[in-house]
Design an enzyme around this catalytic site. Sequence first.
Site, PDB file in Angstrom:
ATOM      1  N   GLU A 147     -14.218  -2.312  -1.350  1.00 37.39           N
ATOM      2  CA  GLU A 147     -14.411  -2.449   0.103  1.00 37.39           C
ATOM      3  C   GLU A 147     -15.745  -1.862   0.555  1.00 37.39           C
ATOM      4  OE1 GLU A 147     -11.076  -1.309   2.505  1.00 37.39           O
ATOM      5  OE2 GLU A 147     -12.218  -1.447   4.379  1.00 37.39           O
TER       6      GLU A 147
ATOM      7  N   ASP B 189       0.843  -1.197   0.000  1.00 35.51           N
ATOM      8  CA  ASP B 189       0.000   0.000   0.000  1.00 35.51           C
ATOM      9  C   ASP B 189       0.877   1.246   0.000  1.00 35.51           C
ATOM     10  OD1 ASP B 189      -2.773  -0.044  -0.076  1.00 35.51           O
ATOM     11  OD2 ASP B 189      -2.972  -0.598   2.036  1.00 35.51           O
TER      12      ASP B 189
ATOM     13  N   GLU C 175      -5.452   4.210  -3.263  1.00 35.17           N
ATOM     14  CA  GLU C 175      -6.884   4.301  -2.956  1.00 35.17           C
ATOM     15  C   GLU C 175      -7.581   5.364  -3.809  1.00 35.17           C
ATOM     16  OE1 GLU C 175      -7.767   4.722   1.208  1.00 35.17           O
ATOM     17  OE2 GLU C 175      -6.693   2.876   1.730  1.00 35.17           O
TER      18      GLU C 175
END
Length: 288
Positions: free
Chosen positions: A191, A92, A124
Amino acid sequence: MSGGQRDQRTRTTLATLARQKAAGEPVVMVTAYDFPSARVADEVGVDLVLVGDSAANVVLGYDSTVPVTVDEMLVLTRAVRRGLTHPLLVADLPFGSYEASDEDAVRTAQRFVKEGGADAVKIERGGTSIARARAIIEAGIPVVGHIGLTPQAATALGGYTVQGRTADRAEQLVRDADALAAAGCFAIVVEAVPAAVAELLAGRLDCLTIGIGAGGATDGQVLVWHDLLGLTTGHVAKFVRRFADLHTETVRGLTAYADAVRAREFPGAEHTYAIGDEELAALRARLT
Ligand code: KIV
């Protein structure tokens, strides 16, 4: 091979993942943050290991993923790299390390590949992250997108809540996913999104969809190590299933150790090194 394990000689590549999607074979992803966990993930034969910035919460004790730094994430990524042989290692990119410009994004992604040993990186959101994903991919580094509940933007999203529950918001998710896929992402984490919306995404995208709180229709699933193994105490999200209770087992083991030390029952003779009688006698003589 026991249940859940697959042929560990198969090294995960983008091509093997694409074949799994085409064959409808579920893809297994799990987070890991250290060497011993990576060894276990390798032994089990998961397909992808994510050094998630959830490390901020579950390993480093921050109250969100926002504060974790590139240097902190690099330490963890290197440790996981040392434990893996076959799964694809995704790292990440932490909050603040890639959003401002394509140059920042490429430079940070390169650090994770060069210094951390990552095979791919994850970023993200849609929006500006679409251009960042494209830039990183053009620099030769595979990218995983992440839409829906994106914890780095939790404040802007109104907290850690389900995303895409209205047609407007769900359409935005679909548009973001389409754009990330068109930018070249080989996978997108979805998610905390209604299952029907995630199913729609999985059906229309050529790249992998990896769900967490997105139902069973995505191409794969990911969970946080500490959540799935029951190391997290207190509240966990609705989408978590605890497959083990390591917290209880860890407390039991540590309590037994503390009790044994306090009772002078540990260490036993079998844990103790000896010195010859003559040497001991000589030592005593010198010390008197
Ligand atoms: O940081 C993380 O662990 C993640 C997963 C929950 C997908 O992003």
